[in-house]
Design an enzyme around this catalytic site. Sequence first.
Site, PDB file in Angstrom:
ATOM      1  N   LYS A 108      71.206 103.436  30.304  1.00 16.36           N
ATOM      2  CA  LYS A 108      71.197 103.802  28.740  1.00 16.36           C
ATOM      3  C   LYS A 108      72.250 104.452  28.272  1.00 16.36           C
ATOM      4  O   LYS A 108      72.375 104.179  27.102  1.00 16.36           O
ATOM      5  CB  LYS A 108      69.599 104.345  28.385  1.00 16.36           C
ATOM      6  CG  LYS A 108      68.662 103.529  28.714  1.00 16.36           C
ATOM      7  CD  LYS A 108      67.257 104.041  28.432  1.00 16.36           C
ATOM      8  CE  LYS A 108      65.911 103.186  28.569  1.00 16.36           C
ATOM      9  NZ  LYS A 108      65.876 102.800  30.160  1.00 16.36           N
TER      10      LYS A 108
HETATM   11  C1  LIG Z   1      65.330 101.837  30.414  1.00 20.12           C
HETATM   12  C2  LIG Z   1      65.152 101.424  31.799  1.00 20.12           C
HETATM   13  C3  LIG Z   1      64.806  99.977  32.377  1.00 20.12           C
HETATM   14  C4  LIG Z   1      64.250  98.990  31.507  1.00 20.12           C
HETATM   15  O1  LIG Z   1      65.062  98.622  30.429  1.00 20.12           O
HETATM   16  P1  LIG Z   1      64.693  97.666  29.227  1.00 20.12           P
HETATM   17  O2  LIG Z   1      65.729  97.633  28.129  1.00 20.12           O
HETATM   18  O3  LIG Z   1      63.833  98.598  28.469  1.00 20.12           O
HETATM   19  O4  LIG Z   1      63.981  96.718  29.754  1.00 20.12           O
HETATM   20  C5  LIG Z   1      64.907  99.911  33.721  1.00 20.12           C
HETATM   21  N1  LIG Z   1      65.221 100.821  34.416  1.00 20.12           N
HETATM   22  C6  LIG Z   1      65.926 102.040  34.107  1.00 20.12           C
HETATM   23  C7  LIG Z   1      66.257 103.160  35.197  1.00 20.12           C
HETATM   24  C8  LIG Z   1      65.772 102.408  32.909  1.00 20.12           C
HETATM   25  O5  LIG Z   1      66.155 103.459  32.510  1.00 20.12           O
END
Ligand SMILES: *Cc1c(COP(=O)(O)O)cnc(C)c1O
Length: 482
Positions: A108
């Site tokens: 993220k």
């Molecule tokens: C947020 C997240 C996901 C999922 O991503 P999306 O965009 O919500 O589908 C998967 N793995 C980790 C470690 C995350 O932080």
Amino acid sequence: MQYQSTRDQSIVVSASEAIVRGLAPGGGLFVPQEFPAADLEAWRALPYDQLAAQILRLYLTDFDPDFLARACAETYGAPFGGKAGQVARVAEGLFALELWHGPTCAFKDYALQLMPKLLVQAKKNLGRTEKTRILVATSGDTGKAALAGYAGLDGIEIEVFYPNAGTSEIQRLQMATQTGDNVAVYAVEGNFDDAQSGVKRVFADEAAARELAGRGICLSSANSINWGRLAPQIVYYFYAYFRLVEAGAAAWGEPVDFCVPTGNFGDILAGDYARRMGLPVGRLVCASNKNNVLADFIRTGVYDKRREFYKTTSPSMDILISSNLERLLYHLTDSDGKVAAWMRELSETGCYTVDAGCLAALQRGFGCAWADDEAAARKIRELWQQAHYLCDPHTAVAFCAAGAQRTAAPMVVLSTASPFKFPRDVLAALAGTAPAGDFEAMAALTQATGCAAPESLRCLQQMPVRFTQVLPPEKIRAAALR
Ligand SMILES: *Cc1c(COP(=O)(O)O)cnc(C)c1O
């Protein structure tokens, strides 16, 4: 480039406005009106930050390209330690796109280190001078990444709501120790959907908006429903493709499959956008954990959230309402009426069924598979024993799904978090047991594997905890209006 609402095509806004608003009026999501064509030849040798600037300028057409180039250089340079978009070879034809080399050790960071800069600039573009209050519902990783991105920015406040006992100790401490005068963090009783629904209710609450407007405050979102979150994620699909070609692992122009550990459907949707721009993406495999509402949906066309909610070792995927799926449905059907009706059914009955044409289009581009905690743990052990590759439980779920969905094409698994963010589960997967504390487990994991834990996680143990408040979901509104 203009953006329209998935639930009402007559609502059309600029990129700046889509980023400042977050949600469209009436609850729809903003999507680009068309997809710009990729210039693969011109982009294939660019460093990550320049590639990001090239792609973003095609979407953020009311932003100054020089601003975008500077912002991308600042974001993806030093903070990622030269490892933005790093691809590791795991086995023959199988790769990991390691997206956790940023400041908070989760993918993220790619969006949330850049998005604050985009928001500040978008407000300037629009001549807006009010204060922006960002509300974030998080299942763990978004919260910290957003706090890190927005802390200390002028004209912006951020409030984060996470499910109490729904995150790892490390994730909780990452948030609870956040510094900065413009940040607040709350635990919410319940699961992620309780936190997310509470925050969504505040966004839909006109009385709340009026009251805040009277105080010169405008609400905005940093969740992956915001266009400013989604756009930066398109970049690493291109970057990874170019690295595979460079390494001789894929032929230029031939498709590469990607497998994505999925929760809110933002990360995988960005892969679909890259494909719509002309990147040779074969299948996008949606990997779910035991909360397999998406895997069921892609198989059957029935989205049914009326099911048991499981707490798993991959908490960022513990989601029953996957917000960004709405965007994909809109692109597949090109019908705001259908999307609005399905979303109404979802909120009224908890379930909707798409038509046969939509399902066929969905299945042409997407595969799906799911894995429970035990399968993910076995995969962590297997990858370590066979390939000396250490991965976190979210990534392990995706490696399981990738195994089930391999074609002749090379497969890239998106590795979304550092294994050291979930040290107890990873160590238990390798060694059978783990100490009760995350920090003891972190040290033991390093000892067992020789892999070093990121300093930004190790140092959490010494940092003072600033936020300890636990709220029932109905108090989210009051906290947001404080
Ligand atoms: C947020 C997240 C996901 C999922 O991503 P999306 O965009 O919500 O589908 C998967 N793995 C980790 C470690 C995350 O932080």
